[in-house]
Design an enzyme around this catalytic site. Structure first.
Site, PDB file in Angstrom:
ATOM      1  N   PRO A 131      -8.055 -18.290 -18.189  1.00 20.47           N
ATOM      2  CA  PRO A 131      -7.584 -19.553 -18.752  1.00 20.47           C
ATOM      3  C   PRO A 131      -7.665 -20.697 -17.752  1.00 20.47           C
ATOM      4  CG  PRO A 131      -5.722 -18.342 -17.936  1.00 20.47           C
ATOM      5  CD  PRO A 131      -6.943 -17.528 -17.585  1.00 20.47           C
ATOM      6  N   TRP A 132      -7.266 -21.884 -18.217  1.00 20.18           N
ATOM      7  CA  TRP A 132      -7.410 -23.101 -17.419  1.00 20.18           C
ATOM      8  C   TRP A 132      -6.176 -23.446 -16.588  1.00 20.18           C
ATOM      9  CZ3 TRP A 132      -3.447 -26.263 -18.583  1.00 20.18           C
ATOM     10  CH2 TRP A 132      -2.847 -26.105 -19.832  1.00 20.18           C
ATOM     11  N   LYS A 156     -15.984 -15.083 -17.854  1.00 19.21           N
ATOM     12  CA  LYS A 156     -16.060 -16.180 -18.809  1.00 19.21           C
ATOM     13  C   LYS A 156     -14.814 -17.021 -18.609  1.00 19.21           C
ATOM     14  CE  LYS A 156     -15.330 -18.479 -22.756  1.00 19.21           C
ATOM     15  NZ  LYS A 156     -14.115 -19.295 -23.015  1.00 19.21           N
ATOM     16  N   SER A 209      -3.615 -16.994 -25.227  1.00 18.59           N
ATOM     17  CA  SER A 209      -2.600 -17.039 -26.283  1.00 18.59           C
ATOM     18  C   SER A 209      -2.444 -15.689 -26.969  1.00 18.59           C
ATOM     19  CB  SER A 209      -2.993 -18.087 -27.327  1.00 18.59           C
ATOM     20  OG  SER A 209      -4.141 -17.661 -28.044  1.00 18.59           O
ATOM     21  N   GLU A 230      -2.761 -10.550 -20.985  1.00 14.30           N
ATOM     22  CA  GLU A 230      -1.603 -11.334 -20.554  1.00 14.30           C
ATOM     23  C   GLU A 230      -1.523 -12.549 -21.475  1.00 14.30           C
ATOM     24  OE1 GLU A 230       0.089 -14.184 -17.066  1.00 14.30           O
ATOM     25  OE2 GLU A 230      -1.290 -12.594 -16.431  1.00 14.30           O
ATOM     26  N   GLU A 364       6.991 -20.480 -27.412  1.00 15.37           N
ATOM     27  CA  GLU A 364       6.471 -20.940 -26.120  1.00 15.37           C
ATOM     28  C   GLU A 364       6.232 -22.449 -26.171  1.00 15.37           C
ATOM     29  OE1 GLU A 364       3.376 -19.282 -22.781  1.00 15.37           O
ATOM     30  OE2 GLU A 364       2.818 -19.082 -24.888  1.00 15.37           O
TER      31      GLU A 364
END
Length: 470
Positions: A131-132, A156, A209, A230, A364
């Site tokens: 993720p970012w 990726k 997510s 995760e 969240e």
């Protein structure tokens, strides 16, 4: 030819473009990885460890440049961006240092006439989908141990942080990693899904997510590949009556608002004993008011934008709903001049009078907001902390280690902190329960997710001695 665009949250400009890989590029990467892995798995572990250490040196030599790129790609203030490079180095080196012990053969007690041991074989090719929000720290958790275990890796990365994949691969190539062992692909969602389903892929590590993790799980159902997920959290903190209050306040505020609250294991809800509640809130608000929301390239900025305006607006909606349902907001957006509705620049907020029926305490948030709830005792705190669909980490603040251990033993979460929060110790297992995911990274245990046990049971006729194990 299709392209991805990285839109900088700093000013909504196109920071960079990259061509997306298609079916042909995916096939080339898979064939190259499979060929390279056959030789890499036979490389002595000491050589694999040395490559990792050299790669870390190459990576850290670019710390300033990497920090600036992070700032533009995902909006973290420049004063903090270099810290992720330091964290990458710490985790990679720690994992390299424990790899030899974690991956060594397991000898069994001597049995006359037999040689018996268990070897940890690499799985083959790992697909790491990163993720970012912490683009290097999340990727390193899977990439480095997978390489150390003898696997090939295809990375990726998020379309928000494509340079992170490129920079990691560059560092390892400069360190002497054989060509094809570690590659990156820029992919859209359909091609990512097809790559995950490729027969050559034997391990997938996904951070993202819950919906994304569920989609990956459905895609590979029936393939029996090793899958690590995760998927986020709604991590709680509990401040007991005997806590060091100032330590608790400073730790929780940092754990809730660092990186603009965009952390899977950030503190999103706090439960404070009634004896300390009012003072906790007053001190926390005073610290938060000192944050400076601004342009991330400004060295004075301590709170940057969220990744995009839509993400900020989702958090604002949670806050608005909570206030409408009776919560009290303790910070004024006027205290943070850069705040503007409809943009990614969002002021931090602290809420009291919250209840678990509110979305801000259940779902969240992934933004700079903290709900703080008063509790009467440990039992009430424990019940509320466990009242969540998530279970990534939890933090306790107390001077009584024995009491904290008793509470921690009943918490439904992967990691429990005492008198700190929001930190991954690479020698400890990192895992989640409930909707926070499955599997484990980091620590010696994490290597078990990247290998399969292979048992050797040789009838030798020898009454003493065994084959040497590695």
């Amino acid at each position: 030819m299709h392209y991805l665009q990285c839109i900088s949250p700093i000013d909504n400009s196109v920071y960079l473009e990259r061509a997306l890989a298609g079916e042909a590029e995916i096939r080339v990467a898979l064939d190259r990885a499979a060929s390279a892995q056959r030789a890499w798995r036979l490389t002595p572990i000491a050589e694999r460890i040395a490559v990792v250490h050299r790669a870390v040196e190459c990576f850290c030599d670019r710390k300033k440049r990497l920090g600036e790129e992070l700032c533009w790609m995902m909006g973290r203030p420049i004063r903090y961006s270099g810290g992720e490079i330091d964290g990458f180095a710490e985790r990679a080196c720690t994992l390299a240092d424990i790899a030899e012990t974690a991956l060594t053969d397991i000898p069994l007690p001597f049995k006359p006439g037999f040689t018996r041991f268990i070897r940890r074989d690499p799985l083959g090719i790992s697909l790491v989908i990163a993720p970012w929000n912490y683009p290097y720290l999340t990727a390193v958790n899977a990439v480095v141990p997978s390489l150390l275990a003898g696997n090939a890796v295809i990375l990726k990365h998020s379309a928000q942080t494509p340079l992170c994949a490129e920079r990691m691969v560059e560092a390892f190539r400069e360190a002497g990693l054989p060509y094809g062992v570690f590659q990156y692909l820029h992919l859209d969602h359909p091609c990512t899904q097809r790559l995950a389903c490729a027969g050559e892929i034997q391990h997938i590590a996904f951070t993202g997510s819950v919906d994304g993790g569920a989609a990956i799980e459905r895609s590979v159902a029936g393939r029996f590949v090793q899958l690590g997920l995760e998927l986020g959290g709604k991590d709680p903190a509990y401040v007991r009556a005997d806590a060091d209050l100032q330590l608790a306040v400073e730790s929780i505020v940092d754990g809730a608002y660092f990186n603009s609250g965009q952390s899977c294991c950030g503190i999103e809800r706090a439960y404070v004993h009634e004896q300390l509640f009012d003072e906790f809130v007053a001190r926390a608000v005073a610290i938060i008011r000192q944050y400076r929301l601004g342009h991330p390239q400004d060295p004075q900025t301590t709170l940057g934008p969220l990744v995009c305006a839509a993400a900020a607006d989702r958090v604002r909606v949670q806050i608005d709903e909570a206030v409408a349902e009776g919560a009290q907001a303790h910070l004024q957006t006027g205290d943070f001049p850069m705040d503007q509705r409809g943009t990614q620049y969002m002021a931090p907020q602290l809420l009291t009078g919250v209840r678990h029926k509110m979305r801000v305490m259940r779902e969240e948030s992934f933004g700079p907001v903290l709900g703080v709830q008063k509790v009467h005792d440990d039992g009430e705190a424990l019940e509320l902390m466990n009242n969540s669909r998530y279970g990534l980490s939890a933090a306790l603040f107390s001077r009584d280690e024995e009491a904290a251990l008793m509470i921690a033993d009943h918490l439904e979460t992967g990691t429990i902190f005492l008198n700190r929060c929001d930190y991954l110790d690479p020698e400890l297992a990192w895992s989640g329960v409930k909707l926070s995911g499955r599997g484990c990274t980091l620590s010696r245990i994490g290597f078990e997710q990247l290998t399969r046990p292979k048992s050797f049971h040789f009838k030798t006729g020898k009454e003493e001695g065994q084959f040497a194990v590695r």
